[in-house]
Design an enzyme around this catalytic site. Structure first.
Site, PDB file in Angstrom:
ATOM      1  N   ASN A  15      -4.791   2.897   3.416  1.00 21.76           N
ATOM      2  CA  ASN A  15      -3.961   1.714   3.211  1.00 21.76           C
ATOM      3  C   ASN A  15      -4.767   0.427   3.038  1.00 21.76           C
ATOM      4  O   ASN A  15      -4.228  -0.592   2.635  1.00 21.76           O
ATOM      5  CB  ASN A  15      -2.953   1.549   4.359  1.00 21.76           C
ATOM      6  N   CYS A  51       0.832  -1.199   0.000  1.00 21.26           N
ATOM      7  CA  CYS A  51       0.000   0.000   0.000  1.00 21.26           C
ATOM      8  C   CYS A  51       0.869   1.252   0.000  1.00 21.26           C
ATOM      9  O   CYS A  51       0.554   2.244  -0.678  1.00 21.26           O
ATOM     10  CB  CYS A  51      -0.932  -0.003   1.204  1.00 21.26           C
ATOM     11  N   THR A  98      10.425  -0.483   6.747  1.00 20.23           N
ATOM     12  CA  THR A  98       9.572  -0.717   5.584  1.00 20.23           C
ATOM     13  C   THR A  98      10.446  -0.782   4.346  1.00 20.23           C
ATOM     14  O   THR A  98      11.422  -0.040   4.223  1.00 20.23           O
ATOM     15  CB  THR A  98       8.503   0.389   5.405  1.00 20.23           C
ATOM     16  N   GLY A  99      10.093  -1.658   3.460  1.00 23.23           N
ATOM     17  CA  GLY A  99      10.832  -1.767   2.202  1.00 23.23           C
ATOM     18  C   GLY A  99      10.162  -1.005   1.082  1.00 23.23           C
ATOM     19  O   GLY A  99      10.568  -1.100  -0.080  1.00 23.23           O
TER      20      GLY A  99
END
EC number: 1.2.1.12
Length: 338
Positions: A315, A151, A210-211
């Protein structure tokens, strides 16, 4: 052309994808699989939602199946994706939303049951990732398993694309101020790999990894290695916001940047990237179907080459809408190649 779709995993995203499909003219959900939920409970969870309100339609249970707005939805309870008989219902495209089968090898199990394509509703370590409005046009039909990314990547990538196309991003850092999700804790509990992540979600601001920013480099190759980011998990149930701080090569005033984003939101990225100058807060974005809602009044610039941009996203709802948009898009590409 109406595309027949199956959903594996009737959790948060699975159910929101289902709700979105009701508003999607060319998507028909024909089957759902979840080994942990019986049909009556699935109907209850689809009917009532704390965040998005009651289902606007009819939901009934017919034996082991659901009947939604008068249309039967086959309900399976298989633990092994390979055992789900998708071909019984003609489900060609499968939304893999368990969060478990996120690699090409694991998600490919759906193909054994008659599915043609699998769309993972999460980032994948090896499946090609597509973000609508950013790199979906590179889809050529060759991959049987693809990912709709995350998201946050869906929020960041359209914004980054517009900025990079017009001003060239030299480098950037992203922070997503992200609502808590099901993986977090209602009270302090064990979380061996992420100690902070084990703390109570509703009482803490929790720094997390977070990637999403690095993943932008996969969908916009020119930005590979130029973006990274982190997350702050906050005590809100839904809606998150991306803060992108970037150095740009071609100098521009903040007003010039706003104008470019507004133009994109009204043109090629309409429905994906939105634009607002209203004095909004997070709850105003609940249920917004856009991937990224640029907040023109929230951003700032230090000078013509250093800028902070702020963009909201639901999200749950916005991301789920893109899953269906991606299926709709690739089904048309696949049909031309058939």
């Amino acid at each position: 052309m109406v595309v027949k779709v199956g959903i594996n995993g009737f959790g948060r995203i699975g159910r929101i994808v289902f709700r979105n499909a009701i508003e999607h003219d060319d998507i028909h959900i024909v089957a759902v699989n979840d080994p942990f939920i019986e049909p009556k409970y699935a109907a209850y969870m689809l009917r009532y939602d704390t965040t998005h309100g009651n289902f606007k339609g009819t939901i009934e249970v017919d034996g082991a199946d659901l009947v939604v707005n008068g249309k039967k939805v086959k309900f399976y309870t298989e633990r092994d994706p390979a055992a789900i008989p998708w071909s019984e219902t003609g489900a060609d495209y499968i939304v893999e939303s368990t969060g478990v089968f996120t690699t090409t090898e694991k998600a490919s199990a759906h193909l054994k049951g008659g599915a043609k394509k699998v769309i993972i509703s999460a980032p994948s370590a090896d499946a090609p990732m597509y973000v609508m409005g950013v790199n979906n046009e590179t889809y050529d039909g060759s991959a049987d398993v693809i990912s709709n990314a995350s998201c946050t990547t869906n929020c960041l990538a359209p914004l980054a694309k517009v900025i990079h196309d017009n001003f060239t991003i030299v480098e950037g850092l992203m922070t997503t101020v992200h609502s808590y999700t099901a993986t977090q804790k209602t009270v302090d509990g064990p979380s061996a790999k992420d100690w902070r992540g084990g703390r109570t979600a509703a009482q803490n601001i929790i720094p997390s990894s977070t990637g999403a920013a690095k993943a932008v480099g996969k969908v916009i190759p020119d930005l590979n290695g130029k973006l990274t980011g982190m997350a702050m998990r906050v005590p809100t149930a839904n809606v998150s916001v991306v803060d992108l701080t970037a150095r740009i090569e071609k100098g521009a005033t903040y007003d010039e940047i706003k104008e470019v984003i507004k133009k994109a939101s009204e043109g090629p990225l309409a429905g994906i990237l939105a634009y607002t100058e209203d004095e909004v807060v997070s709850s105003d974005m609940n249920g917004n179907p856009a991937s990224s809602i640029f907040d023109a009044k929230a951003g700032i610039s230090l000078n013509k080459n250093f800028v902070k941009l702020v963009s909201w996203y639901d999200n749950e709802w916005g991301y789920s809408r893109r899953v269906l948009d991606l299926i709709s898009y690739i089904s048309k590409v696949d049909a031309k190649k058939a």
